[in-house]
Every structure is written in structure tokens, then in C-alpha cells.
Design a protein around this motif. Structure first.
Motif, PDB file in Angstrom:
ATOM      1  N   UNK A  56       4.612  18.126   3.221  1.00  0.00           N
ATOM      2  CA  UNK A  56       5.458  17.439   4.196  1.00  0.00           C
ATOM      3  C   UNK A  56       6.514  16.891   3.393  1.00  0.00           C
ATOM      4  N   UNK A  57       5.963  16.316   2.246  1.00  0.00           N
ATOM      5  CA  UNK A  57       7.233  16.267   1.625  1.00  0.00           C
ATOM      6  C   UNK A  57       7.750  16.283   1.065  1.00  0.00           C
ATOM      7  N   UNK A  58       7.262  17.566   0.077  1.00  0.00           N
ATOM      8  CA  UNK A  58       8.946  18.674  -0.083  1.00  0.00           C
ATOM      9  C   UNK A  58       9.228  18.955   0.968  1.00  0.00           C
ATOM     10  N   UNK A  59       8.728  19.082   2.823  1.00  0.00           N
ATOM     11  CA  UNK A  59       9.730  19.987   3.341  1.00  0.00           C
ATOM     12  C   UNK A  59      10.865  18.670   3.926  1.00  0.00           C
ATOM     13  N   UNK A  60      10.152  17.712   3.502  1.00  0.00           N
ATOM     14  CA  UNK A  60      11.764  16.457   4.354  1.00  0.00           C
ATOM     15  C   UNK A  60      13.065  16.866   3.227  1.00  0.00           C
ATOM     16  N   UNK A  61      12.152  16.708   2.013  1.00  0.00           N
ATOM     17  CA  UNK A  61      13.387  16.779   0.684  1.00  0.00           C
ATOM     18  C   UNK A  61      13.769  17.941   1.162  1.00  0.00           C
ATOM     19  N   UNK A  62      13.346  19.741   1.042  1.00  0.00           N
ATOM     20  CA  UNK A  62      14.372  20.794   1.840  1.00  0.00           C
ATOM     21  C   UNK A  62      15.008  20.135   2.759  1.00  0.00           C
ATOM     22  N   UNK A  63      14.587  19.798   3.715  1.00  0.00           N
ATOM     23  CA  UNK A  63      15.239  19.750   5.094  1.00  0.00           C
ATOM     24  C   UNK A  63      16.593  19.290   4.876  1.00  0.00           C
ATOM     25  N   UNK A  64      16.489  17.678   4.202  1.00  0.00           N
ATOM     26  CA  UNK A  64      17.639  16.975   3.510  1.00  0.00           C
ATOM     27  C   UNK A  64      18.608  17.655   3.155  1.00  0.00           C
ATOM     28  N   UNK A  65      18.182  18.518   2.077  1.00  0.00           N
ATOM     29  CA  UNK A  65      19.515  19.409   1.523  1.00  0.00           C
ATOM     30  C   UNK A  65      19.652  20.094   1.947  1.00  0.00           C
ATOM     31  N   UNK A  66      19.579  20.269   3.262  1.00  0.00           N
ATOM     32  CA  UNK A  66      20.060  21.235   4.257  1.00  0.00           C
ATOM     33  C   UNK A  66      21.252  20.716   4.790  1.00  0.00           C
ATOM     34  N   UNK A  67      20.654  19.346   5.740  1.00  0.00           N
ATOM     35  CA  UNK A  67      21.238  18.814   6.424  1.00  0.00           C
ATOM     36  C   UNK A  67      22.261  17.730   6.113  1.00  0.00           C
ATOM     37  N   UNK A  68      22.228  17.394   4.680  1.00  0.00           N
ATOM     38  CA  UNK A  68      23.018  17.053   3.281  1.00  0.00           C
ATOM     39  C   UNK A  68      24.259  17.659   2.485  1.00  0.00           C
ATOM     40  N   UNK A  69      23.761  19.068   2.670  1.00  0.00           N
ATOM     41  CA  UNK A  69      24.730  20.070   2.289  1.00  0.00           C
ATOM     42  C   UNK A  69      24.379  19.958   0.607  1.00  0.00           C
ATOM     43  N   UNK A  70      23.756  20.485   0.517  1.00  0.00           N
ATOM     44  CA  UNK A  70      22.689  19.835  -1.031  1.00  0.00           C
ATOM     45  C   UNK A  70      21.895  20.833  -1.345  1.00  0.00           C
ATOM     46  N   UNK A  71      22.229  22.222  -0.907  1.00  0.00           N
ATOM     47  CA  UNK A  71      21.239  23.495  -1.104  1.00  0.00           C
ATOM     48  C   UNK A  71      20.497  23.679  -1.736  1.00  0.00           C
ATOM     49  N   UNK A  72      19.609  23.898  -2.248  1.00  0.00           N
ATOM     50  CA  UNK A  72      18.654  23.857  -3.324  1.00  0.00           C
ATOM     51  C   UNK A  72      18.106  25.035  -2.991  1.00  0.00           C
ATOM     52  N   UNK A  73      17.197  25.792  -4.120  1.00  0.00           N
ATOM     53  CA  UNK A  73      16.154  27.336  -3.394  1.00  0.00           C
ATOM     54  C   UNK A  73      14.628  27.182  -3.403  1.00  0.00           C
ATOM     55  N   UNK A  74      14.287  27.952  -2.566  1.00  0.00           N
ATOM     56  CA  UNK A  74      13.339  27.420  -1.703  1.00  0.00           C
ATOM     57  C   UNK A  74      12.199  27.859  -2.733  1.00  0.00           C
ATOM     58  N   UNK A  75      12.369  28.481  -3.625  1.00  0.00           N
ATOM     59  CA  UNK A  75      11.077  28.730  -5.204  1.00  0.00           C
ATOM     60  C   UNK A  75      11.340  27.671  -5.763  1.00  0.00           C
ATOM     61  N   UNK A  76      12.287  27.256  -5.876  1.00  0.00           N
ATOM     62  CA  UNK A  76      13.118  25.967  -6.826  1.00  0.00           C
ATOM     63  C   UNK A  76      12.130  24.780  -6.690  1.00  0.00           C
ATOM     64  N   UNK A  77      11.941  24.788  -4.921  1.00  0.00           N
ATOM     65  CA  UNK A  77      10.983  23.168  -4.261  1.00  0.00           C
ATOM     66  C   UNK A  77       9.515  23.131  -4.159  1.00  0.00           C
ATOM     67  N   UNK A  78       9.287  24.834  -4.766  1.00  0.00           N
ATOM     68  CA  UNK A  78       8.616  24.842  -4.344  1.00  0.00           C
ATOM     69  C   UNK A  78       7.190  24.641  -5.803  1.00  0.00           C
ATOM     70  N   UNK A  79       8.125  24.936  -6.988  1.00  0.00           N
ATOM     71  CA  UNK A  79       7.412  24.825  -8.349  1.00  0.00           C
ATOM     72  C   UNK A  79       7.896  23.918  -8.557  1.00  0.00           C
ATOM     73  N   UNK A  80       8.702  22.932  -7.616  1.00  0.00           N
ATOM     74  CA  UNK A  80       9.174  21.559  -8.510  1.00  0.00           C
ATOM     75  C   UNK A  80       7.820  20.442  -7.585  1.00  0.00           C
ATOM     76  N   UNK A  81       7.314  20.508  -6.580  1.00  0.00           N
ATOM     77  CA  UNK A  81       6.176  20.008  -6.153  1.00  0.00           C
ATOM     78  C   UNK A  81       4.512  20.828  -6.675  1.00  0.00           C
ATOM     79  N   UNK A  82       4.551  22.309  -7.326  1.00  0.00           N
ATOM     80  CA  UNK A  82       3.544  22.537  -8.010  1.00  0.00           C
ATOM     81  C   UNK A  82       3.372  21.417  -9.298  1.00  0.00           C
TER      82      UNK A  82
END
Length: 239
Positions: A56-82
Motif C-alpha cells: 500500500x505504501x509504495x502504491x500510494x507513492x506510485x499513484x502520487x508520481x502520476x498525480x504530480x506528473x513525476x512518473x517513475x517506472x513500475x519496476x523501479x518502484x518494486x525494486x526500491x520497495x523490495x
């Protein structure tokens, strides 16, 4: 069922992920607001959590990257969370099979998160208002435009701005963003910062300042300040 609230460890996880992903304050703060709203949903629904906390935490941040137009690759989000949830893994990369499973989890979880947020992704943060009000106060003769050379900006203004910004960050972490309009929160943060640095209000009194610079009343700012200081230990913020 006890009230679900965001813990300091969970918010620190968001912060660390944001730093690794080189995200601006607006994105981290938006993600934190989404997580607070998720916690509120869990409390109000009186049911078990629909998402694993770290997902949930990384999803909140992932959704925020879209809302604030600061896109990050889903793979990067997963790797950082891991990486953050498995600090002893010696930086060994995720196997493709595990990565695919986590991608599917992220994709399904994102829809669940959006539903818990009632598809309301509007977040108004106090930070832009802090800059707007302070610039207006300091350079009102120049229509709120600071000098082109940053070295000409008074160090006192920089200190007040940095302190007000730090208070606003604490407001985000305390889950207060949705309690008052961003403009009012920003004005209260500035008043706290001015007093912390023994700087006078550029007005006859708080009533006049509130009317001119925050388009509100002394009472509204005072009440919001009390709310902030009830949840935040301002004395612990670096000056």
C-alpha cells in the motif's frame, strides 16, 4: 476494531523510498496524504485492511508520481520497495518470476487503492502557498517576484521559509492536510516560523496580516496553529 493510523515507521518508509527515487516534496507529500486517507478508510469501514502495508505504501507513492506528473517506472518502484523491506538481501536483483508476481500485485492493488480513495486524487498542499505568501510579503513592491540572483535574498527570509516548510512537512506526516484549506495551513506555518525566529509580522497586527496575506481571519489562523501545535512538537524542528 482499533483506529488505523499511519505510524512513524510507515511514513519513514515513504520518505526513504522518495529519496531513493529522487522525488520532489510534492510527490512524497501527496503519497503521504493518500496513505492517511487509506488509513481513514480502514478505520471507518471497520474491516480488515485490503492491502499489505508495504504494498500500500509504495502504491500510494506510485499513484502520487502520476498525480504530480513525476512518473517513475513500475519496476523501479518494486525494486526500491523490495530493497527497503529486505535490507539484508545484499542488493541481489529480483528474479524475473518474482518481479512478474509483484507487478501483478501492484496492478491489482492500484485499483483497490483507488477505490478506497473513492477515486479522489485531489491534494492541495500548503507548501506552494508558503512560497506564494512569503514572496508576496518580502517583495510586494515587485509583485511578489524575488531577485533573479538568489544570493540577494535576505538570509532571514530563507530561514523563515525553511522553517515554515519543515512545519508543513510535519503537518503532512501528522495527517492534517485534509483538516484545513492549504492556504490557512500555510499561513499558520509562517506565523509559527516567524515567531520561532523572532521576526515581526509585516503588519499592524495578526488581524491585518491575516486579511492582507492569507485572505482569512486572525481566529482562523490561531485555531489552525493550535491544531498544528497539538500534533507537532515545533521545538524539535531545527532552526
Amino acid at each position: 476494531m482499533p483506529t488505523r493510523s499511519a505510524s512513524s515507521d510507515e511514513l519513514a518508509h515513504l520518505r526513504r523510498a522518495s529519496l531513493i527515487l529522487d522525488l520532489p516534496t510534492s510527490t512524497w507529500a501527496t503519497g503521504a496524504v493518500f496513505f492517511h486517507r487509506y488509513c481513514a478508510f480502514v478505520s471507518q469501514s471497520n474491516s480488515s485492511e485490503p492491502l499489505d502495508t508495504h504494498v500500500c505504501l509504495i502504491l500510494c507513492l506510485y499513484l502520487a508520481t502520476k498525480v504530480t506528473e513525476e512518473p517513475r517506472n513500475q519496476r523501479d518502484m518494486i525494486n526500491v520497495n523490495f530493497k527497503l523491506t529486505h535490507p539484508d538481501n545484499d542488493d541481489e536483483p529480483l528474479a524475473e518470476a518474482a518481479l512478474d508476481r509483484l507487478r501483478q500485485t501492484m496492478t491489482k492493488g492500484e485499483l483497490i487503492l483507488m477505490r478506497t480513495l473513492a477515486f479522489d486524487f485531489t491534494v492541495e498542499l500548503p507548501h506552494p502557498w508558503i512560497a506564494h505568501i512569503l514572496y508576496g510579503m518580502a517583495w510586494w513592491k515587485d509583485k511578489g517576484r524575488p531577485p533573479a540572483d538568489p544570493s540577494l535574498i535576505d538570509e532571514r527570509i530563507k530561514r523563515v521559509a525553511a522553517f515554515a516548510w519543515a512545519v508543513a512537512n510535519q503537518v503532512v506526516e501528522a495527517g492534517l492536510v485534509d483538516r484545513e484549506p492549504a492556504r490557512i495551513i500555510a499561513a499558520a506555518c509562517i506565523v509559527v516560523a516567524l515567531e520561532a525566529h523572532d521576526e515581526p509580522l509585516p503588519a499592524r497586527d495578526l488581524d491585518q496580516w491575516a486579511d492582507v496575506w492569507a485572505r482569512t481571519t486572525k481566529t482562523r489562523i490561531t485555531d489552525t496553529r493550535r491544531l498544528i501545535e497539538h500534533h507537532i512538537d515545533v521545538a524539535t524542528i531545527d532552526r
